[in-house]
Design a protein around this motif. Structure first.
Motif, PDB file in Angstrom:
ATOM      1  N   PRO A 229       0.822  -1.210   0.000  1.00  0.00           N
ATOM      2  CA  PRO A 229       0.000   0.000   0.000  1.00  0.00           C
ATOM      3  C   PRO A 229       0.859   1.266   0.000  1.00  0.00           C
ATOM      4  O   PRO A 229       2.072   1.216   0.143  1.00  0.00           O
ATOM      5  CB  PRO A 229      -0.736  -0.120   1.333  1.00  0.00           C
ATOM      6  N   ARG A 230       0.182   2.405  -0.119  1.00  0.00           N
ATOM      7  CA  ARG A 230       0.745   3.737   0.123  1.00  0.00           C
ATOM      8  C   ARG A 230       0.189   4.193   1.456  1.00  0.00           C
ATOM      9  O   ARG A 230      -1.030   4.170   1.653  1.00  0.00           O
ATOM     10  CB  ARG A 230       0.317   4.676  -1.003  1.00  0.00           C
ATOM     11  N   ALA A 231       1.063   4.579   2.394  1.00  0.00           N
ATOM     12  CA  ALA A 231       0.578   4.841   3.754  1.00  0.00           C
ATOM     13  C   ALA A 231       1.388   5.940   4.428  1.00  0.00           C
ATOM     14  O   ALA A 231       2.541   6.212   4.081  1.00  0.00           O
ATOM     15  CB  ALA A 231       0.647   3.566   4.589  1.00  0.00           C
ATOM     16  N   ARG A 232       0.749   6.536   5.425  1.00  0.00           N
ATOM     17  CA  ARG A 232       1.414   7.427   6.375  1.00  0.00           C
ATOM     18  C   ARG A 232       0.673   7.313   7.699  1.00  0.00           C
ATOM     19  O   ARG A 232      -0.461   6.824   7.750  1.00  0.00           O
ATOM     20  CB  ARG A 232       1.464   8.871   5.877  1.00  0.00           C
ATOM     21  N   ASN A 233       1.329   7.738   8.794  1.00  0.00           N
ATOM     22  CA  ASN A 233       0.713   7.665  10.130  1.00  0.00           C
ATOM     23  C   ASN A 233       0.173   6.267  10.413  1.00  0.00           C
ATOM     24  O   ASN A 233      -0.979   6.095  10.803  1.00  0.00           O
ATOM     25  CB  ASN A 233      -0.418   8.695  10.266  1.00  0.00           C
ATOM     26  N   ALA A 252       5.761  -1.080  -5.019  1.00  0.00           N
ATOM     27  CA  ALA A 252       4.993  -1.790  -4.008  1.00  0.00           C
ATOM     28  C   ALA A 252       4.669  -0.880  -2.828  1.00  0.00           C
ATOM     29  O   ALA A 252       3.558  -0.370  -2.710  1.00  0.00           O
ATOM     30  CB  ALA A 252       5.751  -3.027  -3.546  1.00  0.00           C
ATOM     31  N   LEU A 253       5.629  -0.644  -1.958  1.00  0.00           N
ATOM     32  CA  LEU A 253       5.394   0.105  -0.728  1.00  0.00           C
ATOM     33  C   LEU A 253       5.771   1.564  -0.923  1.00  0.00           C
ATOM     34  O   LEU A 253       6.926   1.885  -1.235  1.00  0.00           O
ATOM     35  CB  LEU A 253       6.223  -0.476   0.417  1.00  0.00           C
ATOM     36  N   GLY A 254       4.808   2.443  -0.741  1.00  0.00           N
ATOM     37  CA  GLY A 254       5.061   3.876  -0.770  1.00  0.00           C
ATOM     38  C   GLY A 254       4.755   4.436   0.609  1.00  0.00           C
ATOM     39  O   GLY A 254       3.592   4.528   0.995  1.00  0.00           O
ATOM     40  N   LEU A 255       5.791   4.801   1.375  1.00  0.00           N
ATOM     41  CA  LEU A 255       5.603   5.092   2.796  1.00  0.00           C
ATOM     42  C   LEU A 255       6.142   6.469   3.164  1.00  0.00           C
ATOM     43  O   LEU A 255       7.291   6.812   2.853  1.00  0.00           O
ATOM     44  CB  LEU A 255       6.311   4.033   3.651  1.00  0.00           C
ATOM     45  N   GLY A 256       5.291   7.238   3.828  1.00  0.00           N
ATOM     46  CA  GLY A 256       5.698   8.516   4.396  1.00  0.00           C
ATOM     47  C   GLY A 256       5.419   8.521   5.883  1.00  0.00           C
ATOM     48  O   GLY A 256       4.549   7.786   6.367  1.00  0.00           O
ATOM     49  N   GLY A 257       6.135   9.349   6.619  1.00  0.00           N
ATOM     50  CA  GLY A 257       5.963   9.357   8.073  1.00  0.00           C
ATOM     51  C   GLY A 257       4.661   9.985   8.505  1.00  0.00           C
ATOM     52  O   GLY A 257       3.950   9.467   9.358  1.00  0.00           O
ATOM     53  N   GLY A 258       4.324  11.131   7.911  1.00  0.00           N
ATOM     54  CA  GLY A 258       3.176  11.878   8.388  1.00  0.00           C
ATOM     55  C   GLY A 258       3.479  12.534   9.727  1.00  0.00           C
ATOM     56  O   GLY A 258       4.593  12.447  10.258  1.00  0.00           O
ATOM     57  N   ILE A 259       2.487  13.150  10.325  1.00  0.00           N
ATOM     58  CA  ILE A 259       2.710  13.897  11.564  1.00  0.00           C
ATOM     59  C   ILE A 259       3.003  12.985  12.750  1.00  0.00           C
ATOM     60  O   ILE A 259       3.554  13.434  13.758  1.00  0.00           O
ATOM     61  CB  ILE A 259       1.495  14.806  11.884  1.00  0.00           C
TER      62      ILE A 259
END
Length: 439
Positions: A229-233, A252-259
């Motif tokens: 998935p693409r995800a954050r938080n 495949a994996l799109g990852l951000g940290g988010g707040i």
């Protein structure tokens, strides 16, 4: 770690890891508390109107979907889903092929809770970027188990999780795009075959700050471009999943940290055919990402340190993922055998050690009993030990006996108070565990 994990941790010493089955009688992972409609007598529906009416009922329901149901233009079922099991009979399919913003099939509105969706084919119109709807959207659903579903050709995505959604397990599902993308949409992307989004912005998060999602035994196949998935938080556990897409530019994996930052533990997963296993979105989402690859095939270097999940779960070797997950008869996808009375089984046996088909009255999870409880050991012969534990880990029942093939163990729980209990059955060297509710 969230308080919901205390239950699993407190039983860690009395449970035994065992091999997975193609058919899971109960969810594992972050969505393990989900019970859906429980043991409510099933209601079989055949039409869109019947399906929508059953979902809107305020009482717990086990809804059996029969045949192919085509949704009307703009007819996505957008409701607060509560205490529902939606289970497809063999071949059940939900179709919305509308390419306007009115596409979409199920939209679980904020306030949804305790929902099971199993054995359904979701067919959308194909990717067309008009900022429309997904085949399935959880926009504020707590305790969700999506199992053995086939997601095809979502307009904006196949299955997105956002808003206040939390405590979710997605198991044995297949995600694919079979229709060519349509270009020229107002959203700006000419190839929006983006399958799974978790959190719709860097600032969006559920109440406790992290989307807790387990992806177990899933298959991202042909046509998938990104968001797997693409995800954050989020705190993610990706377990025994398989990636094999024919898109040359796939990620495949799109990852951000988010707040609130993000952690992702990828375990026993096979990245068979994918261009980019992991892409960082920290530059746009901010925050910190930790992603660790444990015993994966074609994984990449770890980023930071992520702890292994502490809840109890079953797994198998990454070398077995391809054969198990892609099995057309029994692997990922809508291939469960469901009887007209709602009994669930698989055409295939267990994946590793024999965990049996244990309980003859275990129709929906968890099993609700009054006094008598029957365990059918089927083809097992040997020394059997059956134990029952309270939710604080105290043993409240135990019986040991020699059993023969076809014998049933009949127990009486009249001395137990109402509530939730953990059952453990050991025969020879094999062990299985499940939950019951004493009425």
């Amino acid at each position: 770690m969230k308080t919901r994990l205390f239950f699993a941790i407190s039983f860690l010493t009395i449970t035994t890891f065992f091999g997975q089955n193609y058919y899971m009688s109960q969810p594992e992972g972050f969505g393990s508390a989900t019970t859906g409609g429980g043991t409510t007598s099933p209601l079989t529906i055949y039409t869109y109107a019947e399906l929508k009416a059953a979902i809107k009922l305020s009482t717990p329901q086990v809804i059996l979907v029969s045949g192919i149901i085509t949704f009307p233009n703009g007819g996505a079922i957008s409701e607060v889903f509560q205490n529902k099991t939606i289970l497809g009979l063999p071949g059940a399919k939900l179709v919305n092929d509308n390419q306007t913003t009115g596409a979409g099939i199920f939209y679980l509105k904020n306030g949804s809770n305790n929902v099971i969706i199993r054995n359904l084919i979701f067919e959308g119109p194909g990717a067309y970027d008009v900022d429309g709807k997904d085949n399935l959207t959880a926009d504020g659903c707590m305790n969700l188990w999506v199992d053995h579903c086939d997601f095809q050709d979502g307009q904006d995505g196949n299955f997105d999780i956002k808003g206040n959604s939390d405590n979710i397990t997605v198991s044995w599902c297949k995600f694919q795009y079979l229709k060519a993308p349509k270009s020229g949409g107002s959203g700006g992307s000419n190839d929006h075959r983006y399958t799974n989004l978790i959190g719709s912005s860097a600032s969006q998060a559920p109440v406790d700050g992290h989307y807790s999602v387990t992806f177990q035994n899933n298959y991202w196949g042909n046509g998938c471009v990104e968001r797997m998935p693409r995800a954050r938080n989020a705190e993610l556990h990706i377990l025994n999943c398989y990636y094999n897409t024919d898109v040359s530019s796939s990620t495949a994996l799109g990852l951000g940290g988010g707040i609130n930052n993000l952690t992702c533990y990828v375990e026993g997963t096979h990245f068979a055919k994918i261009k980019n296993v992991y892409k960082s979105y920290v530059s746009s989402d901010g925050g910190i990402v930790g992603v660790n690859f444990d015993s994966c095939i074609n994984g990449v270097n770890n980023v930071g340190a992520v702890s292994k999940p502490t809840y109890n779960y079953s797994s198998f070797a990454a070398s077995d993922v391809e054969s198990f997950v892609t099995n057309a008869t029994c692997g990922a996808g809508a291939n469960l055998q469901v009887s007209s009375g709602g009994l669930i089984s698989s055409n295939c046996g267990n994946l590793s050690i024999n965990t049996y088909s244990l309980v003859d009255n275990l129709r929906y999870y968890p099993s609700q009993i009054e006094n008598n409880f029957t365990i059918d050991c089927f083809n097992v012969t040997g020394k059997a030990e059956f134990q029952v534990y309270s939710v604080i880990g105290k043993q409240v029942y135990k019986i040991t006996k020699q059993i023969t093939k076809g014998e049933k163990i009949i127990t009486n729980f009249s001395h137990l108070s109402s509530g939730l209990y953990i059952c453990r059955l050991s025969v020879n060297e094999n062990t299985a565990n499940w939950k019951i509710i004493k009425k």
